[in-house]
Motif scaffolding. Structure first.
Motif, PDB file in Angstrom:
ATOM      1  N   SER A  80       2.012   7.902   6.362  1.00  0.00           N
ATOM      2  CA  SER A  80       2.720   7.417   5.180  1.00  0.00           C
ATOM      3  C   SER A  80       1.915   7.683   3.913  1.00  0.00           C
ATOM      4  O   SER A  80       0.687   7.532   3.886  1.00  0.00           O
ATOM      5  CB  SER A  80       2.968   5.909   5.321  1.00  0.00           C
ATOM      6  OG  SER A  80       3.380   5.353   4.093  1.00  0.00           O
ATOM      7  N   PHE A 104       2.066   5.881   1.317  1.00  0.00           N
ATOM      8  CA  PHE A 104       1.575   4.596   0.844  1.00  0.00           C
ATOM      9  C   PHE A 104       0.215   4.281   1.469  1.00  0.00           C
ATOM     10  O   PHE A 104      -0.682   3.748   0.814  1.00  0.00           O
ATOM     11  CB  PHE A 104       2.570   3.479   1.171  1.00  0.00           C
ATOM     12  CG  PHE A 104       3.891   3.604   0.461  1.00  0.00           C
ATOM     13  CD1 PHE A 104       4.015   4.382  -0.691  1.00  0.00           C
ATOM     14  CD2 PHE A 104       5.027   2.956   0.931  1.00  0.00           C
ATOM     15  CE1 PHE A 104       5.221   4.516  -1.356  1.00  0.00           C
ATOM     16  CE2 PHE A 104       6.241   3.079   0.277  1.00  0.00           C
ATOM     17  CZ  PHE A 104       6.344   3.862  -0.856  1.00  0.00           C
ATOM     18  N   VAL A 105       0.069   4.618   2.748  1.00  0.00           N
ATOM     19  CA  VAL A 105      -1.214   4.399   3.428  1.00  0.00           C
ATOM     20  C   VAL A 105      -2.283   5.309   2.846  1.00  0.00           C
ATOM     21  O   VAL A 105      -3.440   4.898   2.660  1.00  0.00           O
ATOM     22  CB  VAL A 105      -1.064   4.625   4.945  1.00  0.00           C
ATOM     23  CG1 VAL A 105      -2.427   4.580   5.639  1.00  0.00           C
ATOM     24  CG2 VAL A 105      -0.146   3.568   5.547  1.00  0.00           C
ATOM     25  N   MET A 111      -0.251   0.456   8.974  1.00  0.00           N
ATOM     26  CA  MET A 111      -1.424   0.919   8.229  1.00  0.00           C
ATOM     27  C   MET A 111      -2.542   1.460   9.115  1.00  0.00           C
ATOM     28  O   MET A 111      -3.490   2.064   8.617  1.00  0.00           O
ATOM     29  CB  MET A 111      -1.964  -0.235   7.367  1.00  0.00           C
ATOM     30  CG  MET A 111      -1.052  -0.609   6.223  1.00  0.00           C
ATOM     31  SD  MET A 111      -1.737  -1.931   5.198  1.00  0.00           S
ATOM     32  CE  MET A 111      -1.489  -3.331   6.284  1.00  0.00           C
ATOM     33  N   SER A 140       7.022  -3.032   2.661  1.00  0.00           N
ATOM     34  CA  SER A 140       7.826  -1.941   3.207  1.00  0.00           C
ATOM     35  C   SER A 140       7.694  -1.808   4.719  1.00  0.00           C
ATOM     36  O   SER A 140       8.367  -0.963   5.332  1.00  0.00           O
ATOM     37  CB  SER A 140       7.438  -0.611   2.541  1.00  0.00           C
ATOM     38  OG  SER A 140       6.077  -0.298   2.816  1.00  0.00           O
ATOM     39  N   CYS A 157       2.611  -1.743   1.035  1.00  0.00           N
ATOM     40  CA  CYS A 157       2.613  -1.378   2.460  1.00  0.00           C
ATOM     41  C   CYS A 157       3.146  -2.522   3.317  1.00  0.00           C
ATOM     42  O   CYS A 157       3.927  -2.307   4.257  1.00  0.00           O
ATOM     43  CB  CYS A 157       1.205  -0.998   2.911  1.00  0.00           C
ATOM     44  SG  CYS A 157       0.617   0.594   2.284  1.00  0.00           S
ATOM     45  N   THR A 214       5.140  -0.722   6.382  1.00  0.00           N
ATOM     46  CA  THR A 214       4.431   0.515   6.731  1.00  0.00           C
ATOM     47  C   THR A 214       3.261   0.212   7.663  1.00  0.00           C
ATOM     48  O   THR A 214       2.396  -0.601   7.330  1.00  0.00           O
ATOM     49  CB  THR A 214       3.891   1.203   5.468  1.00  0.00           C
ATOM     50  OG1 THR A 214       4.975   1.457   4.574  1.00  0.00           O
ATOM     51  CG2 THR A 214       3.197   2.507   5.821  1.00  0.00           C
TER      52      THR A 214
END
Length: 444
Positions: free
Chosen positions: A33, A35-36, A216, A212, A209, A214
């Motif tokens: 991701s 975002f990560v 991690m 959403s 994160c 996500t």
């Protein structure tokens, strides 16, 4: 402060370009991701440099949060607020720009995010500035180029167009970060401000994160490689070499050279990822870069005149390229310094501090953070602190100016003496006497 790029500065800028150019290809390469990746690069950078800065600048951290520095009480708390907002803008930039590299080509994403100076000029206009004709021309060229280049993405589907829009949003967010930082930076050191923004950015990306959903810690091998590359190249090497270059060379020349990031990123993506933008896209990308160059050059030309913004008493003058460079060249009573002395004696310290900050930001933008033109405002603050009756702060500021001149001698190593004399002349002409009581003698 050099007025031209020397060989060392050119090497530093090229290293910066190479490091920053790796951001988009590394993000596009990783399967994890975005975002990560954004969270990881900021968190690792904060963990790497944060403790060192906290240890070295611990006294400043305490003073910042107590609001103990500079003329206006609790002024630095304003810097903390602006720095927090800037951290939010930075988090938005990372989330949008890095996401765009997965939806459109690396060349397109990098070129669109490079339009940040254009949005910066528009923000300045919304805050009360005027948009010069050259800036309007550069804006038109960049917009036309973006329309042409993005139009070619219509054939690639809505995903590519969304990527283009996210890249533009990243440019706007970066412009917001720059505008907020310009207002906050004179009140805190670079290292403290960087840690503050990085901390806020990291926390908000972590929240993003979590919200959403996500994952991690499910990191694949290529994601770990990309994360390590993002930490070493743009986060550490890129920022270090950029700060080094800005300490030696004009900010405008550095800004124009940084536009090489777009073609370099495109070449890296072509050689590494096999991304080859459509031939019809290149004219639009070229127009984007040309428009940004026009805006950057127009901005530095606009920064030269010092214009009034405090009402009656502030005069229009020209900012000297080498401040007070002749020993007997004392500013006239109608210049900007005399205006500062007059408003300070009237007790308008908030307005005086705001004007000093504006002029200091202007000097930093045109000449660099370590230039003599920027450092002279430390000495101006010292005189204003004396007017305010804060003798301790005045002495500290004179000492700070002395340390600067001893570590970075420049063409105007006795600026403090001349500013001091300028103030004495103004007092004499205004009938208030020609000396500053108990004023410390600066030693350069």
């Amino acid at each position: 402060m050099r007025t031209k790029l020397d060989a060392v500065s050119i090497v530093a800028v090229l290293v910066t370009v190479a490091a920053f150019s790796a951001t988009a290809p590394l993000t596009a390469y990783a399967s994890g991701s975005v975002f990560v990746l954004a969270l990881g690069r900021n968190a690792l950078g904060l963990i790497t440099l944060g403790p060192v800065v906290l240890l070295i600048r611990r006294r400043e951290f305490i003073k910042v949060f107590r609001g103990e520095r500079f003329l206006v009480r609790r002024e630095q708390r304003r810097a903390v607020l602006l720095g927090s907002l800037a951290g939010t803008a930075l988090a938005t930039h990372f989330a949008t720009f890095m996401s765009s590299t997965r939806m459109t080509s690396v060349a397109m994403a990098t070129a669109l995010v490079a339009t940040q100076p254009v949005w910066q000029a528009l923000i300045a206009t919304m805050l009360g500035g005027r948009l010069p004709r050259a800036t309007r021309a550069g804006l038109a060229i960049s917009v036309a180029g973006a329309v042409i280049a993005s139009g070619m993405d219509l054939g690639a589907g809505s995903k590519a167009v969304l990527g283009d829009l996210l890249a533009l949003a990243g440019a706007v967010a970066l412009a917001g970060y720059t505008a907020l930082s310009e207002q906050a930076r004179p009140d805190v050191s670079t290292s403290v401000y960087s840690v503050l923004c990085s901390f806020i950015c990291t926390v908000e990306l972590l929240i993003l994160c979590l919200v959403s959903g996500t994952p991690m810690f499910a990191l694949t091998g290529n994601t770990l490689i990309a994360l390590l590359g993002l930490l070493i190249l743009p986060q550490l090497l890129g920022l270090f070499s950029l700060n080094f270059a800005l300490g030696r060379a004009p900010a405008t020349a550095v800004s124009v050279m940084l536009l090489l990031e777009a073609p370099v990123a495109a070449i890296v993506a072509w050689l590494w990822l096999g991304q080859t933008p459509d031939g019809s896209t290149w004219p639009g990308l070229f127009m984007i870069m040309l428009g940004v160059v026009v805006v950057v050059v127009a901005d530095v030309r606009r920064a030269d005149p010092v214009t009034e913004n405090l009402g009656d008493g502030w005069v229009t003058t020209m900012s000297p390229q080498h401040a007070l460079s002749v020993v007997n060249d004392i500013p006239a009573r109608g210049d900007i310094y005399a205006s500062l002395w007059r408003h300070a004696h009237a007790g308008r310290f908030a307005e005086v501090e705001a004007e000093i900050r504006r002029l200091e930001n202007q000097s930093i933008r045109v000449h660099g953070a370590k230039s003599c033109e920027a450092a002279q405002w430390i000495e101006v603050r010292a005189i204003v602190a004396r007017i305010a009756g804060d003798h301790s702060l005045s002495a500290q500021l004179w000492s700070a100016a002395a340390r600067f001149h001893s570590s970075a001698p420049c063409l105007d190593a006795h600026c403090g003496y001349r500013l001091n004399y300028s103030y004495q002349e103004w007092r004499s002409a205004s009938g208030e006497g020609g000396t500053i009581d108990n004023a410390p003698t600066p030693v350069f």
